[in-house]
Write an enzyme that holds these catalytic residues in place. Sequence first.
Site, PDB file in Angstrom:
ATOM      1  N   ARG A 178       0.824  -1.210   0.000  1.00 14.13           N
ATOM      2  CA  ARG A 178       0.000   0.000   0.000  1.00 14.13           C
ATOM      3  C   ARG A 178       0.861   1.264   0.000  1.00 14.13           C
ATOM      4  O   ARG A 178       0.483   2.298  -0.551  1.00 14.13           O
ATOM      5  CB  ARG A 178      -0.893   0.031   1.242  1.00 14.13           C
ATOM      6  CG  ARG A 178      -1.933  -1.062   1.334  1.00 14.13           C
ATOM      7  CD  ARG A 178      -2.748  -0.878   2.600  1.00 14.13           C
ATOM      8  NE  ARG A 178      -3.552  -2.048   2.913  1.00 14.13           N
ATOM      9  CZ  ARG A 178      -4.309  -2.158   4.000  1.00 14.13           C
ATOM     10  NH1 ARG A 178      -4.337  -1.170   4.876  1.00 14.13           N
ATOM     11  NH2 ARG A 178      -5.008  -3.248   4.217  1.00 14.13           N
TER      12      ARG A 178
ATOM     13  N   ASP B 148     -10.737  -8.944   7.038  1.00 15.66           N
ATOM     14  CA  ASP B 148     -10.730  -7.574   6.518  1.00 15.66           C
ATOM     15  C   ASP B 148     -10.378  -7.613   5.042  1.00 15.66           C
ATOM     16  O   ASP B 148      -9.284  -8.044   4.659  1.00 15.66           O
ATOM     17  CB  ASP B 148      -9.703  -6.753   7.290  1.00 15.66           C
ATOM     18  CG  ASP B 148      -9.724  -5.272   6.910  1.00 15.66           C
ATOM     19  OD1 ASP B 148     -10.415  -4.904   5.941  1.00 15.66           O
ATOM     20  OD2 ASP B 148      -9.031  -4.485   7.578  1.00 15.66           O
TER      21      ASP B 148
ATOM     22  N   GLU C 282     -15.401  -7.816   6.250  1.00 20.70           N
ATOM     23  CA  GLU C 282     -15.341  -6.367   6.461  1.00 20.70           C
ATOM     24  C   GLU C 282     -14.857  -5.613   5.233  1.00 20.70           C
ATOM     25  O   GLU C 282     -13.934  -6.045   4.545  1.00 20.70           O
ATOM     26  CB  GLU C 282     -14.385  -6.112   7.631  1.00 20.70           C
ATOM     27  CG  GLU C 282     -14.015  -4.669   7.884  1.00 20.70           C
ATOM     28  CD  GLU C 282     -13.080  -4.534   9.064  1.00 20.70           C
ATOM     29  OE1 GLU C 282     -12.182  -3.683   9.024  1.00 20.70           O
ATOM     30  OE2 GLU C 282     -13.247  -5.302  10.038  1.00 20.70           O
TER      31      GLU C 282
ATOM     32  N   GLU D 213     -15.467   2.104   7.427  1.00 14.25           N
ATOM     33  CA  GLU D 213     -14.162   2.684   7.737  1.00 14.25           C
ATOM     34  C   GLU D 213     -13.855   3.882   6.848  1.00 14.25           C
ATOM     35  O   GLU D 213     -13.214   4.837   7.281  1.00 14.25           O
ATOM     36  CB  GLU D 213     -13.085   1.606   7.575  1.00 14.25           C
ATOM     37  CG  GLU D 213     -11.668   2.102   7.719  1.00 14.25           C
ATOM     38  CD  GLU D 213     -10.642   1.010   7.448  1.00 14.25           C
ATOM     39  OE1 GLU D 213      -9.498   1.355   7.104  1.00 14.25           O
ATOM     40  OE2 GLU D 213     -10.976  -0.189   7.569  1.00 14.25           O
TER      41      GLU D 213
ATOM     42  N   ASP E  55     -13.889   5.650  11.891  1.00 10.80           N
ATOM     43  CA  ASP E  55     -12.638   5.913  12.599  1.00 10.80           C
ATOM     44  C   ASP E  55     -12.786   7.243  13.328  1.00 10.80           C
ATOM     45  O   ASP E  55     -13.138   8.262  12.720  1.00 10.80           O
ATOM     46  CB  ASP E  55     -11.468   5.964  11.618  1.00 10.80           C
ATOM     47  CG  ASP E  55     -10.125   6.015  12.328  1.00 10.80           C
ATOM     48  OD1 ASP E  55      -9.888   6.974  13.083  1.00 10.80           O
ATOM     49  OD2 ASP E  55      -9.308   5.103  12.108  1.00 10.80           O
TER      50      ASP E  55
ATOM     51  N   HIS F 278     -13.083   1.741  13.929  1.00 13.82           N
ATOM     52  CA  HIS F 278     -11.852   1.315  13.270  1.00 13.82           C
ATOM     53  C   HIS F 278     -10.672   1.643  14.174  1.00 13.82           C
ATOM     54  O   HIS F 278     -10.476   2.789  14.592  1.00 13.82           O
ATOM     55  CB  HIS F 278     -11.711   2.039  11.928  1.00 13.82           C
ATOM     56  CG  HIS F 278     -10.416   1.793  11.244  1.00 13.82           C
ATOM     57  ND1 HIS F 278      -9.499   2.793  10.984  1.00 13.82           N
ATOM     58  CD2 HIS F 278      -9.854   0.650  10.773  1.00 13.82           C
ATOM     59  CE1 HIS F 278      -8.449   2.291  10.373  1.00 13.82           C
ATOM     60  NE2 HIS F 278      -8.624   0.986  10.234  1.00 13.82           N
TER      61      HIS F 278
ATOM     62  N   GLU G 266     -11.295  -2.709  18.354  1.00 13.37           N
ATOM     63  CA  GLU G 266     -10.227  -3.275  17.534  1.00 13.37           C
ATOM     64  C   GLU G 266      -8.873  -2.749  17.978  1.00 13.37           C
ATOM     65  O   GLU G 266      -8.718  -1.563  18.245  1.00 13.37           O
ATOM     66  CB  GLU G 266     -10.442  -2.903  16.060  1.00 13.37           C
ATOM     67  CG  GLU G 266      -9.307  -3.365  15.148  1.00 13.37           C
ATOM     68  CD  GLU G 266      -9.454  -2.881  13.708  1.00 13.37           C
ATOM     69  OE1 GLU G 266      -8.851  -3.503  12.816  1.00 13.37           O
ATOM     70  OE2 GLU G 266     -10.167  -1.877  13.481  1.00 13.37           O
TER      71      GLU G 266
END
Length: 391
Positions: free
Chosen positions: A52, A216, A242, A269, A292, A319, A341
């Site tokens: 990423r 996820d 998710e 999210e 979040d 999140h 989480e």
Amino acid sequence: MKIVSIEAFPIKSEMVGALYKGAGTEGRRPPWTKDAEVAGPMSGYERFKKLRSTWRYDGAVGCLITAEDGTTGFGTTRYDQPVIHLINDHLAPLLVGEDCMAIERLWDMMMRMTTPYGVSGLPSYAVSGIDLALWDLKGKLLDQPAYKLAGGPVRDDLFVYATGNDTDWHMELGFRGTKLACPFGLYHGLDGLAGTEALVARTRELIGPNVELMLDCWMAFDVEFAVRLVDRLKDYNLRWIEDCLLPEYAEAHDELRRRVPAQTLATGEHWYSLPSFGSACARRVADILQPDICWAGGFTGCRKIAQLAEAHGLEVCLHAGANTPYGQHLSVTSPAIRWAEYFVGGAPGVPLEETRVFPGMPVPVNGRVAPSDAPGFGLGLNDDVLAAMRR
């Protein structure tokens, strides 16, 4: 008490290591985050599919608010210079001189100020940083933890699950729930379906039947791929899947809900505005909403989202909600938030205390955590730490 200054600034990416130089526990192996491929919206492009970090624009942002008596509050958000610019050059000059205790008024003002260029996305990050700093400031001025200002706890502590692919380390730490980052998406085709099933099967065998397991999918699927994967994973008792779809495709979310009625779905999210969550609640596109707190309007915005979810009989799980004092404080105040989480990015063998960002923040022990009782969010910051944060 009036606001005399609001300042946003970039935070060093290596801040965690700077805070805990004295600890330095050696990991038993590199963390899963070091070179793991995680599927996402850019997985169809070979140049960017591996990591990423090759395509994401990011950067932590701090927001410091000072009241006229010198008391400060601190919030964090993301996306570097664009968000810093929005705070320092638009919102801050308009909020200086306002009553720092009137948080609901200030939140509404910021929502309206950002309306001409759209509340969702980067403006929501800017609002979040300011809002979190205001709650921290108010708690310090009243000598109360933020969760008490929000009405007090509805439970003594939180059930916390771990996110990441070092599952054996999660079990060693005592977590009773774990979530995998999916390495495969729609661009991997049949191999992706098979690879994901194999990963889930191995993990279920490792953790046994009495630990919750989630997946996820980080915007890496379309509806057809998600439906096929859900069918293949039905024997592994997933608590939820998710964030399967691109966030703006509302009709796709509706279609996925229709086609997998028995599978618990979690998402949100990458939604930011109250209307987005309100629409999702009314359409019941997911069972669990995941804003979040540093992105979706701060403590005030996520508190409103949790109240919306509660009114619709839905659940909220912030999140990375246990990774910040902000999320811990809000989570214990809402009947709709039953889990939290904790993203585990450190190497196996490194205590969680050495990888937290804020010195005053409790970390999960045996999969449970309760927020600090210190005023505000109990961040544990001082002038030296704030100075070390800046880059």
